[in-house]
Motif scaffolding. Sequence first.
Motif, PDB file in Angstrom:
ATOM      1  N   MET A 176     -12.528  -6.405   9.979  1.00  0.00           N
ATOM      2  CA  MET A 176     -12.480  -5.188   9.184  1.00  0.00           C
ATOM      3  C   MET A 176     -11.694  -4.101   9.919  1.00  0.00           C
ATOM      4  O   MET A 176     -10.926  -3.344   9.299  1.00  0.00           O
ATOM      5  N   TYR A 177     -11.835  -4.051  11.240  1.00  0.00           N
ATOM      6  CA  TYR A 177     -11.097  -3.071  12.039  1.00  0.00           C
ATOM      7  C   TYR A 177      -9.592  -3.305  11.906  1.00  0.00           C
ATOM      8  O   TYR A 177      -8.817  -2.368  11.700  1.00  0.00           O
ATOM      9  N   VAL A 178      -9.165  -4.577  12.022  1.00  0.00           N
ATOM     10  CA  VAL A 178      -7.742  -4.906  11.911  1.00  0.00           C
ATOM     11  C   VAL A 178      -7.218  -4.571  10.518  1.00  0.00           C
ATOM     12  O   VAL A 178      -6.140  -3.989  10.366  1.00  0.00           O
ATOM     13  N   LEU A 179      -7.983  -4.927   9.491  1.00  0.00           N
ATOM     14  CA  LEU A 179      -7.578  -4.654   8.109  1.00  0.00           C
ATOM     15  C   LEU A 179      -7.379  -3.158   7.887  1.00  0.00           C
ATOM     16  O   LEU A 179      -6.346  -2.724   7.361  1.00  0.00           O
ATOM     17  N   ARG A 180      -8.341  -2.364   8.312  1.00  0.00           N
ATOM     18  CA  ARG A 180      -8.262  -0.925   8.083  1.00  0.00           C
ATOM     19  C   ARG A 180      -7.130  -0.291   8.895  1.00  0.00           C
ATOM     20  O   ARG A 180      -6.442   0.621   8.419  1.00  0.00           O
ATOM     21  N   ARG A 181      -6.928  -0.785  10.097  1.00  0.00           N
ATOM     22  CA  ARG A 181      -5.837  -0.272  10.924  1.00  0.00           C
ATOM     23  C   ARG A 181      -4.481  -0.503  10.264  1.00  0.00           C
ATOM     24  O   ARG A 181      -3.637   0.404  10.213  1.00  0.00           O
ATOM     25  N   GLU A 182      -4.279  -1.714   9.723  1.00  0.00           N
ATOM     26  CA  GLU A 182      -3.004  -2.025   9.078  1.00  0.00           C
ATOM     27  C   GLU A 182      -2.806  -1.217   7.800  1.00  0.00           C
ATOM     28  O   GLU A 182      -1.685  -0.805   7.477  1.00  0.00           O
ATOM     29  N   LEU A 183      -3.882  -0.972   7.065  1.00  0.00           N
ATOM     30  CA  LEU A 183      -3.775  -0.172   5.844  1.00  0.00           C
ATOM     31  C   LEU A 183      -3.416   1.270   6.171  1.00  0.00           C
ATOM     32  O   LEU A 183      -2.573   1.881   5.492  1.00  0.00           O
ATOM     33  N   VAL A 184      -4.028   1.815   7.193  1.00  0.00           N
ATOM     34  CA  VAL A 184      -3.719   3.193   7.590  1.00  0.00           C
ATOM     35  C   VAL A 184      -2.269   3.307   8.044  1.00  0.00           C
ATOM     36  O   VAL A 184      -1.564   4.263   7.698  1.00  0.00           O
ATOM     37  N   GLN A 185      -1.807   2.332   8.804  1.00  0.00           N
ATOM     38  CA  GLN A 185      -0.423   2.365   9.271  1.00  0.00           C
ATOM     39  C   GLN A 185       0.571   2.292   8.116  1.00  0.00           C
ATOM     40  O   GLN A 185       1.623   2.927   8.151  1.00  0.00           O
TER      41      GLN A 185
ATOM     42  N   PHE B 222       0.858  -1.181   0.000  1.00  0.00           N
ATOM     43  CA  PHE B 222       0.000   0.000   0.000  1.00  0.00           C
ATOM     44  C   PHE B 222       0.897   1.235   0.000  1.00  0.00           C
ATOM     45  O   PHE B 222       1.676   1.445   0.926  1.00  0.00           O
ATOM     46  N   ARG B 223       0.803   1.999  -1.085  1.00  0.00           N
ATOM     47  CA  ARG B 223       1.652   3.174  -1.293  1.00  0.00           C
ATOM     48  C   ARG B 223       3.131   2.802  -1.189  1.00  0.00           C
ATOM     49  O   ARG B 223       3.948   3.537  -0.634  1.00  0.00           O
ATOM     50  N   GLY B 224       3.466   1.617  -1.710  1.00  0.00           N
ATOM     51  CA  GLY B 224       4.848   1.163  -1.742  1.00  0.00           C
ATOM     52  C   GLY B 224       5.323   0.468  -0.488  1.00  0.00           C
ATOM     53  O   GLY B 224       6.464  -0.018  -0.437  1.00  0.00           O
ATOM     54  N   ASN B 225       4.472   0.368   0.528  1.00  0.00           N
ATOM     55  CA  ASN B 225       4.857  -0.257   1.793  1.00  0.00           C
ATOM     56  C   ASN B 225       4.204  -1.630   1.947  1.00  0.00           C
ATOM     57  O   ASN B 225       3.037  -1.814   1.568  1.00  0.00           O
ATOM     58  N   ASP B 226       4.947  -2.591   2.494  1.00  0.00           N
ATOM     59  CA  ASP B 226       4.408  -3.919   2.746  1.00  0.00           C
ATOM     60  C   ASP B 226       3.345  -3.869   3.838  1.00  0.00           C
ATOM     61  O   ASP B 226       3.485  -3.127   4.821  1.00  0.00           O
ATOM     62  N   VAL B 227       2.286  -4.675   3.645  1.00  0.00           N
ATOM     63  CA  VAL B 227       1.209  -4.763   4.629  1.00  0.00           C
ATOM     64  C   VAL B 227       1.124  -6.213   5.099  1.00  0.00           C
ATOM     65  O   VAL B 227       0.920  -7.121   4.290  1.00  0.00           O
ATOM     66  N   ARG B 228       1.290  -6.436   6.398  1.00  0.00           N
ATOM     67  CA  ARG B 228       1.198  -7.777   6.972  1.00  0.00           C
ATOM     68  C   ARG B 228      -0.209  -7.985   7.520  1.00  0.00           C
ATOM     69  O   ARG B 228      -0.646  -7.224   8.396  1.00  0.00           O
ATOM     70  N   LEU B 229      -0.898  -9.001   6.996  1.00  0.00           N
ATOM     71  CA  LEU B 229      -2.296  -9.231   7.397  1.00  0.00           C
ATOM     72  C   LEU B 229      -2.510 -10.669   7.830  1.00  0.00           C
ATOM     73  O   LEU B 229      -1.937 -11.592   7.246  1.00  0.00           O
ATOM     74  N   PRO B 230      -3.379 -10.884   8.828  1.00  0.00           N
ATOM     75  CA  PRO B 230      -3.790 -12.249   9.179  1.00  0.00           C
ATOM     76  C   PRO B 230      -4.551 -12.864   8.000  1.00  0.00           C
ATOM     77  O   PRO B 230      -5.083 -12.140   7.147  1.00  0.00           O
ATOM     78  N   PRO B 231      -4.617 -14.203   7.918  1.00  0.00           N
ATOM     79  CA  PRO B 231      -5.246 -14.869   6.765  1.00  0.00           C
ATOM     80  C   PRO B 231      -6.652 -14.388   6.450  1.00  0.00           C
ATOM     81  O   PRO B 231      -6.981 -14.153   5.288  1.00  0.00           O
ATOM     82  N   LYS B 232      -7.503 -14.248   7.441  1.00  0.00           N
ATOM     83  CA  LYS B 232      -8.884 -13.854   7.179  1.00  0.00           C
ATOM     84  C   LYS B 232      -8.964 -12.406   6.685  1.00  0.00           C
ATOM     85  O   LYS B 232      -9.770 -12.078   5.823  1.00  0.00           O
ATOM     86  N   CYS B 233      -8.126 -11.535   7.220  1.00  0.00           N
ATOM     87  CA  CYS B 233      -8.090 -10.154   6.734  1.00  0.00           C
ATOM     88  C   CYS B 233      -7.572 -10.104   5.301  1.00  0.00           C
ATOM     89  O   CYS B 233      -8.037  -9.303   4.489  1.00  0.00           O
ATOM     90  N   LEU B 234      -6.623 -10.972   4.995  1.00  0.00           N
ATOM     91  CA  LEU B 234      -6.101 -11.054   3.631  1.00  0.00           C
ATOM     92  C   LEU B 234      -7.189 -11.480   2.663  1.00  0.00           C
ATOM     93  O   LEU B 234      -7.338 -10.913   1.572  1.00  0.00           O
TER      94      LEU B 234
END
Length: 227
Positions: A195-204, A145-157
């Motif tokens: 969805m909360y975890v996914l959005r939090r990781e994307l914002v970070q 996301f914007r050139g940065n790696d995003v680490r997500l749990p399987p279900k969020c992925l």
Amino acid sequence: MRVLIIEDDPAIAANLYDFLEERGHVVDAAADGVTGLHLAVTGDFDAIVLDLGLPGMDGASLCRKLRDEARNDTPVLMLTARDTLEDKLEGFARGADDYVVKPFALKEVEARLVALGKRRAGKVAQRELAAGDLTLDPRTLAVRFRGNDVRLPPKCLRLLETLMAEPERVFSRKELETAVWGDTQGTSDTLRSHMYVLRRELVQAGGYDPIETLHGIGYRLASRGAA
């Protein structure tokens, strides 16, 4: 992917179930041929892992009934200790699409299942998904996301992959729950928490949230980048 495991060995079934679920797949299982055939016919699966030596109904008979009587074309990966050429030819003759001999590597089983699913869906040359500043490689499951790696749990992925498959489309909560958890999803809090975890990781990673909430309706992923 939605995968059905039909295997009577509890240890093998548990290893497959846990590994595939951790990789983001939706998994169901049966320990005998009769139950397995029922699930295979009534469920909507992308692939089936089928053992040959099953109680109630052997795997070869199950596969034949699935093809000849139920007219079901779900890809079948036969998983068995029988390793002779005659056994393999018999499996293919009964309608199997692929064959793996025990002992096996879990990563190989997943790779073969994904390949079978892609062929069935006509996605052998699967493209990288892109929406605005987001990219997702279906082969490696790498998210940037914007050139940065995003680490997500399987279900969020899996949740992000569903949204990215059709940017700007409004997905209802029910559609997202079914895509990620199948028919075994929990309460509405399950989707909300993921969805909360996914959005939090994307914002970070990218500095803003590309997912829009439509209250009372569902969610939409914006295909445009940050303003």
